[in-house]
Design a protein around this motif. Structure first.
Motif, mmCIF file in Angstrom:
data_model
loop_
_atom_site.group_PDB
_atom_site.id
_atom_site.type_symbol
_atom_site.label_atom_id
_atom_site.label_comp_id
_atom_site.label_asym_id
_atom_site.label_seq_id
_atom_site.Cartn_x
_atom_site.Cartn_y
_atom_site.Cartn_z
ATOM 1 N N VAL A 55 0.821 -1.207 0.000
ATOM 2 C CA VAL A 55 0.000 0.000 0.000
ATOM 3 C C VAL A 55 0.857 1.260 0.000
ATOM 4 C CG1 VAL A 55 -1.568 1.353 1.451
ATOM 5 C CG2 VAL A 55 -2.054 -1.050 1.012
ATOM 6 N N LEU A 56 1.952 1.270 0.755
ATOM 7 C CA LEU A 56 2.805 2.456 0.801
ATOM 8 C C LEU A 56 3.414 2.772 -0.559
ATOM 9 C CD1 LEU A 56 4.627 2.068 4.251
ATOM 10 C CD2 LEU A 56 2.718 3.577 3.659
ATOM 11 N N LYS A 57 3.586 1.783 -1.391
ATOM 12 C CA LYS A 57 4.129 2.012 -2.738
ATOM 13 C C LYS A 57 3.110 2.671 -3.660
ATOM 14 C CE LYS A 57 7.387 -1.867 -2.616
ATOM 15 N NZ LYS A 57 7.685 -3.228 -3.162
ATOM 16 N N THR A 58 1.827 2.530 -3.345
ATOM 17 C CA THR A 58 0.783 3.060 -4.222
ATOM 18 C C THR A 58 0.469 4.528 -3.962
ATOM 19 O OG1 THR A 58 -1.056 2.534 -2.721
ATOM 20 C CG2 THR A 58 -0.292 0.776 -4.202
ATOM 21 N N GLU A 59 0.829 5.034 -2.792
ATOM 22 C CA GLU A 59 0.518 6.405 -2.377
ATOM 23 C C GLU A 59 -0.991 6.645 -2.296
ATOM 24 O OE1 GLU A 59 2.636 9.134 -4.864
ATOM 25 O OE2 GLU A 59 4.601 8.523 -4.092
ATOM 26 N N ARG A 60 -1.738 5.584 -1.997
ATOM 27 C CA ARG A 60 -3.188 5.735 -1.837
ATOM 28 C C ARG A 60 -3.593 5.821 -0.369
ATOM 29 N NH1 ARG A 60 -3.630 1.923 -6.365
ATOM 30 N NH2 ARG A 60 -3.761 0.206 -4.861
ATOM 31 N N PHE A 61 -2.615 5.853 0.532
ATOM 32 C CA PHE A 61 -2.912 5.799 1.965
ATOM 33 C C PHE A 61 -2.335 7.041 2.649
ATOM 34 C CE2 PHE A 61 -1.939 3.468 6.189
ATOM 35 C CZ PHE A 61 -3.117 3.947 6.745
ATOM 36 N N GLU A 62 -3.196 8.032 2.837
ATOM 37 C CA GLU A 62 -2.801 9.268 3.529
ATOM 38 C C GLU A 62 -3.052 9.120 5.024
ATOM 39 O OE1 GLU A 62 -4.547 13.833 3.976
ATOM 40 O OE2 GLU A 62 -5.010 12.656 2.178
ATOM 41 N N ARG A 63 -2.106 9.603 5.851
ATOM 42 C CA ARG A 63 -2.270 9.538 7.309
ATOM 43 C C ARG A 63 -2.318 10.938 7.889
ATOM 44 N NH1 ARG A 63 1.046 6.717 4.282
ATOM 45 N NH2 ARG A 63 2.895 7.170 5.526
ATOM 46 N N THR A 64 -3.188 11.126 8.883
ATOM 47 C CA THR A 64 -3.357 12.435 9.502
ATOM 48 C C THR A 64 -3.820 12.276 10.935
ATOM 49 O OG1 THR A 64 -4.578 14.527 9.381
ATOM 50 C CG2 THR A 64 -5.716 12.562 8.620
ATOM 51 N N ARG A 65 -3.598 13.320 11.746
ATOM 52 C CA ARG A 65 -4.072 13.330 13.124
ATOM 53 C C ARG A 65 -5.396 14.086 13.254
ATOM 54 N NH1 ARG A 65 0.257 15.226 17.394
ATOM 55 N NH2 ARG A 65 -1.445 14.514 18.748
ATOM 56 N N ALA A 66 -5.797 14.825 12.236
ATOM 57 C CA ALA A 66 -6.965 15.697 12.322
ATOM 58 C C ALA A 66 -8.237 14.968 11.902
ATOM 59 C CB ALA A 66 -6.763 16.932 11.450
ATOM 60 N N VAL A 67 -9.178 14.836 12.819
ATOM 61 C CA VAL A 67 -10.441 14.153 12.511
ATOM 62 C C VAL A 67 -11.178 14.858 11.382
ATOM 63 C CG1 VAL A 67 -12.716 13.546 13.448
ATOM 64 C CG2 VAL A 67 -10.662 13.215 14.845
ATOM 65 N N GLN A 68 -11.102 16.182 11.345
ATOM 66 C CA GLN A 68 -11.834 16.930 10.320
ATOM 67 C C GLN A 68 -11.385 16.568 8.907
ATOM 68 O OE1 GLN A 68 -10.534 18.191 13.053
ATOM 69 N NE2 GLN A 68 -12.190 19.218 14.171
ATOM 70 N N ASP A 69 -10.152 16.056 8.757
ATOM 71 C CA ASP A 69 -9.676 15.655 7.430
ATOM 72 C C ASP A 69 -10.503 14.511 6.859
ATOM 73 O OD1 ASP A 69 -7.688 17.561 7.371
ATOM 74 O OD2 ASP A 69 -6.115 16.208 8.096
ATOM 75 N N ALA A 70 -11.167 13.752 7.735
ATOM 76 C CA ALA A 70 -11.999 12.649 7.260
ATOM 77 C C ALA A 70 -13.129 13.132 6.370
ATOM 78 C CB ALA A 70 -12.572 11.877 8.451
ATOM 79 N N ALA A 71 -13.540 14.383 6.525
ATOM 80 C CA ALA A 71 -14.659 14.917 5.747
ATOM 81 C C ALA A 71 -14.318 15.052 4.266
ATOM 82 C CB ALA A 71 -15.094 16.267 6.310
ATOM 83 N N ARG A 72 -13.048 14.925 3.912
ATOM 84 C CA ARG A 72 -12.671 14.964 2.491
ATOM 85 C C ARG A 72 -13.003 13.653 1.782
ATOM 86 N NH1 ARG A 72 -7.560 14.920 1.955
ATOM 87 N NH2 ARG A 72 -6.661 15.177 4.039
ATOM 88 N N ALA A 73 -13.417 12.651 2.541
ATOM 89 C CA ALA A 73 -13.751 11.351 1.968
ATOM 90 C C ALA A 73 -15.251 11.236 1.713
ATOM 91 C CB ALA A 73 -13.294 10.235 2.903
ATOM 92 N N ASP A 74 -15.613 10.285 0.853
ATOM 93 C CA ASP A 74 -17.033 10.005 0.593
ATOM 94 C C ASP A 74 -17.641 9.201 1.737
ATOM 95 O OD1 ASP A 74 -17.108 11.003 -2.274
ATOM 96 O OD2 ASP A 74 -15.539 9.470 -2.413
ATOM 97 N N HIS A 75 -16.861 8.247 2.241
ATOM 98 C CA HIS A 75 -17.293 7.397 3.345
ATOM 99 C C HIS A 75 -16.388 7.635 4.549
ATOM 100 C CE1 HIS A 75 -19.780 4.871 0.628
ATOM 101 N NE2 HIS A 75 -18.786 5.030 -0.224
ATOM 102 N N ILE A 76 -16.968 7.700 5.736
ATOM 103 C CA ILE A 76 -16.199 7.853 6.975
ATOM 104 C C ILE A 76 -16.522 6.657 7.863
ATOM 105 C CG2 ILE A 76 -15.742 9.306 8.986
ATOM 106 C CD1 ILE A 76 -16.896 11.676 7.357
ATOM 107 N N VAL A 77 -15.497 5.854 8.146
ATOM 108 C CA VAL A 77 -15.675 4.641 8.947
ATOM 109 C C VAL A 77 -15.048 4.869 10.318
ATOM 110 C CG1 VAL A 77 -15.265 2.160 9.104
ATOM 111 C CG2 VAL A 77 -15.568 3.246 6.850
ATOM 112 N N LEU A 78 -15.841 4.694 11.364
ATOM 113 C CA LEU A 78 -15.350 4.890 12.730
ATOM 114 C C LEU A 78 -14.965 3.542 13.330
ATOM 115 C CD1 LEU A 78 -17.909 7.484 14.167
ATOM 116 C CD2 LEU A 78 -15.900 7.867 12.715
ATOM 117 N N THR A 79 -13.694 3.407 13.702
ATOM 118 C CA THR A 79 -13.209 2.192 14.368
ATOM 119 C C THR A 79 -12.555 2.627 15.676
ATOM 120 O OG1 THR A 79 -11.108 2.299 13.154
ATOM 121 C CG2 THR A 79 -12.857 0.960 12.197
ATOM 122 N N LEU A 80 -13.410 2.959 16.628
ATOM 123 C CA LEU A 80 -12.968 3.574 17.878
ATOM 124 C C LEU A 80 -13.209 2.640 19.058
ATOM 125 C CD1 LEU A 80 -14.675 6.962 17.081
ATOM 126 C CD2 LEU A 80 -12.226 6.526 16.944
ATOM 127 N N GLY A 81 -12.532 2.923 20.157
ATOM 128 C CA GLY A 81 -12.710 2.141 21.363
ATOM 129 C C GLY A 81 -14.058 2.407 22.007
#
Length: 412
Positions: free
Chosen positions: A59-85
């Motif tokens: 996956v890291l070779k494809t550059e399709r996996f962006e990582r961020t600490r900001a929850v608000q960045d999730a709004a740039r996606a079509d789907h938001i999946v919550l996998t929280l404790g």
């Protein structure tokens, strides 16, 4: 190309995010722990899960996996999946604070067309509550112009890569369109998608784990009762199961883990039979004390200044996951008896001594986790040492016994 955001890159979220990216989606991974993001940037998985190191490398070779600490960045996606404790405050109250905090963070940036999917284990009614909470504060019509669903995760640890593409995918959508939107995302894995209501999806997940926890409790209760009557639990289980079409009782063990040990709480919180599932939990919680008392009964009723080696700190065989492991409770109980406790787990090196150091001079050895590397213990422990083996990893069919006694019945 659709984009999916996965909020929470833990043992559920990270393999899911990588699997989405590996199948061609653009993925935004949201994780507030800097150490996890640093490990991923360096190309390392922050935990062990079979097949995911290779998955991360691809996956890291494809550059399709962006990582961020900001929850608000999730709004740039079509789907938001919550996998929280979703831990519990106490045995009968679920702590929903992580989900509520993330939903609050997302509220200002949600827009029409967003699909919000709960992948976390949640109490019955939570998915409808999230939908109502969003409607109440933002005015969306969930199921029409914003979509909310529960798609529970039921994959066994160390089996993610195979089971994400084989287990039926349960989808519980709120309103008319939510189930279909969630299905569009998860159909990428090529497995059967089963549409249902949100509460039925929630119950299916919770009771999958409750069933397993109950099934594991019965042999543990039998183990303790067999000791009470001087019987051998493994012989009794063999008698129950041998050529009997209605047998099937499992072997005992120090059963625990984050999913099993807490998920009964989701039902117990509003149960029609209060206390029933707490009783199941108490069976498991009693096993460490049962093992300690069994040691005392065989070692002169005192463990003071005795060396006891505890082998296995994780809750599961050949895993590095220590969440809710009962091994730590066992260690604490031994320390309260003034025993000198040595610890060894090949998957938790930071908290371990070398095996030979842990075993050296030990008066007793307890197999707390059934790691495959412990199968040859009878050849590594001194003959007179008391070996406690509730998992029967030695194959000698005794919970308590010296190595000499066990060697007499060890399989060829």
């Amino acid at each position: 190309m659709e984009t999916v955001a996965v909020v929470g890159l833990g043992r559920v979220g990270l393999p899911l995010a990588l699997s989405f990216a590996d199948r061609g989606l653009r993925v935004i991974g949201v994780e507030r722990r800097p150490a996890v993001l640093e490990q991923l940037a360096a190309g390392h998985m922050p935990f062990s899960e079979t097949g995911t190191e290779e998955l991360l490398e691809r996956v890291l070779k494809t550059e399709r996996f962006e990582r961020t600490r900001a929850v608000q960045d999730a709004a740039r996606a079509d789907h938001i999946v919550l996998t929280l404790g979703t831990p519990s405050h106490v045995h009968i109250e679920i702590d929903m604070s992580q989900i509520r905090q993330v939903v609050d963070d997302l509220l200002p940036v949600l827009h029409e067309g967003h699909s919000l999917i709960l992948r976390s284990t949640v109490a019955p009614g939570t998915t409808d509550w999230v939908a109502g909470y969003i409607e109440q504060r933002r005015g969306f019509r969930v199921g029409e112009n914003l979509f909310v669903a529960h798609v529970p995760e039921r994959i066994a640890e160390n089996h993610f890569v195979e089971e994400i593409a084989t287990l039926p995918c349960i989808v519980g959508g709120v309103g008319e369109g939510s189930g279909a939107r969630a299905a569009e995302l998860f159909e990428i894995f090529g497995t059967e998608v089963v549409q249902t209501t949100p509460v039925q999806a929630e119950l299916a997940k919770i009771w999958t784990n409750i069933l397993r926890y109950t099934q594991f409790a019965l042999p543990n209760l039998l183990m303790m009762e067999a000791e009470q009557y001087g019987a051998n639990v493994f012989d009794v289980i063999e008698l129950i199961n041998r050529n009997y079409p209605r047998g099937g009782i499992a072997p005992p063990g120090l059963t625990a883990g984050a999913c099993l040990r807490k998920d009964f709480t989701f039902s117990e919180e509003r149960s029609s039979a209060p206390g029933m599932l707490l009783a199941v939990s108490r069976v498991h919680e009693t096993v460490p004390l049962f093992l300690v008392n069994g040691l005392k009964a065989r070692m002169g009723d005192s463990l003071r200044d005795r060396k006891v080696a505890v082998l296995g700190l994780t809750f599961k065989r050949d895993s590095d996951d220590v969440r809710d492991s009962l091994s730590y409770k066992l260690v604490r109980l031994l320390e309260r008896e003034l025993a000198h406790v040595a610890r060894h787990d090949p998957y938790v090196p930071a908290e371990s001594e070398a095996l030979e150091v842990a075993l050296e001079g030990a008066d007793a050895v307890i197999v707390a986790t059934n790691h495959s590397g412990f199968d040859g213990l009878l050849r590594q422990v001194a003959e007179g040492t008391l070996l406690v083996d509730p998992w029967n990893v030695t194959g000698s069919g005794r919970v308590f016994g010296t190595v000499r006694e066990r060697a007499a019945v060890e399989p060829a």
